[in-house]
Design a protein around this motif. Structure first.
Motif, PDB file in Angstrom:
ATOM      1  N   PHE A   1       0.833  -1.208   0.000  1.00  9.82           N
ATOM      2  CA  PHE A   1       0.000   0.000   0.000  1.00  9.82           C
ATOM      3  C   PHE A   1       0.865   1.254   0.000  1.00  9.82           C
ATOM      4  N   HIS A   2       0.512   2.212  -0.866  1.00  8.39           N
ATOM      5  CA  HIS A   2       1.275   3.453  -0.900  1.00  8.39           C
ATOM      6  C   HIS A   2       0.774   4.459   0.138  1.00  8.39           C
ATOM      7  N   THR A   3      -0.447   4.241   0.663  1.00  5.78           N
ATOM      8  CA  THR A   3      -1.011   5.138   1.667  1.00  5.78           C
ATOM      9  C   THR A   3      -1.735   4.311   2.717  1.00  5.78           C
ATOM     10  N   VAL A   4      -1.568   4.683   3.980  1.00  5.35           N
ATOM     11  CA  VAL A   4      -2.286   4.051   5.084  1.00  5.35           C
ATOM     12  C   VAL A   4      -3.065   5.129   5.827  1.00  5.35           C
ATOM     13  N   VAL A   5      -4.348   4.866   6.058  1.00  5.00           N
ATOM     14  CA  VAL A   5      -5.199   5.719   6.875  1.00  5.00           C
ATOM     15  C   VAL A   5      -5.403   4.987   8.197  1.00  5.00           C
TER      16      VAL A   5
END
Length: 397
Positions: A318-322
């Motif tokens: 994943f390039h972004t984690v929320v």
């Protein structure tokens, strides 16, 4: 394979909807004319190649033998082999480029406009998970000596002659072991494959044990799928995240709504689905995922007995984690704090972008008690991860 909800792009509206019937290139031009996006020469060139593939696949419908019985097992347990790729099977397209260059947007337009009766769009990792599940079902039914690849390929092509893969990556040795034969069988049955990836084919599975045995698969990909590097200078994902606050205090309803909005913005409002990252027989549960963005509650990822390899899998997939609800940390919940430190190290080293809600700002999350000094580096990294310089860095897979 039944596509998950996030396998389908959002319904187009306005000028784009009226031009989708003409292919992805007119739809892209309509979006530019409407002011929805800025004209990008690299994207236009990619759309021209997708338009050519759109023409070559119009009405494409390779014949497959009807299942002997209905339902999933009937499709899966057919065994009729096909030895050669159909002469008229169009070559697919492998669209490679850094994160944020518009690959998914172009795939949206192509998939929505493709005039192919049987088509599917799916995240590649999820496709491989389903493939392993079907192989397991086959072996359970027929024993370990039975070859599951031909019936697996039969069932896939019976459901979709056009396969569109998001985020084509190979990290798992179990995937690498079956990809060559599976794709060879898919091509033999006339499948057309379109994929987006951050990795050029020659670099797939690079540096991993057993890669020599994987090299024929790379050659097969290059033979059956055209490769196009989307060489856009602009990172549109960075543009989206640049205007978003990435750290929200406290983790209340306002913060939750802000994280909802950030997740929707980063995924283009594509519905999210849970998924699993499988490694060495272990599974990391991801509650929500879409288009390279994962969302976790703090306890989902730091309240479970996960280790460095698990967090590495998250960081590379994943390039972004929320991340929702980071609590105050200290000796009373040090197991969670230790996992959080390991998670942030993995995200930071792979340049993953983080959007989070927390009880306080990074330098005040772990102020007192044993091991507070250990957290200082993590706090520093969390501050740096909010900077524009960090947000501009490419994701490292």
């Amino acid at each position: 394979m039944t596509p998950p909800p996030d396998a389908q792009p959002a319904t187009a509206a306005g000028p784009e909807a009226r031009t989708l019937a003409q292919g992805p290139l007119p739809a892209l031009r309509a979006r530019i004319a409407a002011g929805d996006i800025i004209a990008d020469p690299a994207q236009i060139h990619a759309a021209e190649m997708l338009q050519d593939l759109w023409r070559r696949t119009r009405g494409y419908d390779p014949k497959v033998e009807p299942p002997e019985t209905g339902g999933f097992l009937g499709r899966f347990f057919r065994r009729k082999p096909v030895d050669e790729a159909p002469v008229d099977a169009p070559l697919g397209l492998y669209l490679v480029g850094e994160v944020g260059r518009g690959k998914s947007m172009l795939m949206d337009l192509f998939f929505a406009s493709a005039d192919v009766a049987r088509k599917q769009r799916i995240h590649f990792h999820q496709f491989m998970q389903q493939a392993h599940q079907r192989i397991h079902a086959w072996k359970k039914q027929h024993g370990d000596t039975a070859d599951p690849i031909p019936p697996l390929a039969d069932s896939i092509v019976a459901e979709a002659a056009l396969l569109c893969f998001d985020e084509f990556q190979v990290h798992d040795i179990a995937d690498a072991m079956i990809l060559g034969r599976l794709f060879e069988a898919l091509f033999a049955r006339g499948a057309v494959i379109v994929a987006t990836s951050n990795t050029e084919p020659d670099n797939l599975f690079k540096g991993k044990p057993g890669r020599d045995a994987f090299l024929p698969f790379i050659q097969l990909i290059k033979k059956r799928i055209e490769v196009l590097v989307l060489d856009s200078a602009r990172d549109y994902r960075r543009d989206r995240i640049r205007g978003l606050p990435t750290w929200h205090v406290p983790p209340d309803g306002r913060a939750e709504r802000a994280l909802d909005a950030a997740f929707a913005e980063m995924t283009g409002d594509v519905p999210a689905e849970p998924c699993k990252l499988t490694l060495l027989g272990r599974a990391v549960e991801v509650p929500q995922a879409a288009r390279g963005v994962a969302r976790f509650d703090f306890n989902d990822i730091c309240g479970k007995p996960l280790g460095p390899a698990d967090y590495l899998a998250v960081a590379t997939h994943f390039h972004t984690v929320v991340l929702d609800g980071i609590p105050r940390l200290g000796p009373d919940n040090f197991d969670k704090a230790r996992r959080f430190i390991t998670l942030i190290d993995a995200l930071y080293e792979h340049r993953v972008k983080l959007v989070a809600s927390a009880e306080d700002y990074p330098d005040r999350l772990y102020e007192r008690g044993e091991n507070a000094a250990m957290f200082e580096r993590t706090a520093s990294r969390l501050v740096e991860m909010q900077s524009q310089d960090y947000l501009a860095l490419p994701h490292l897979t």
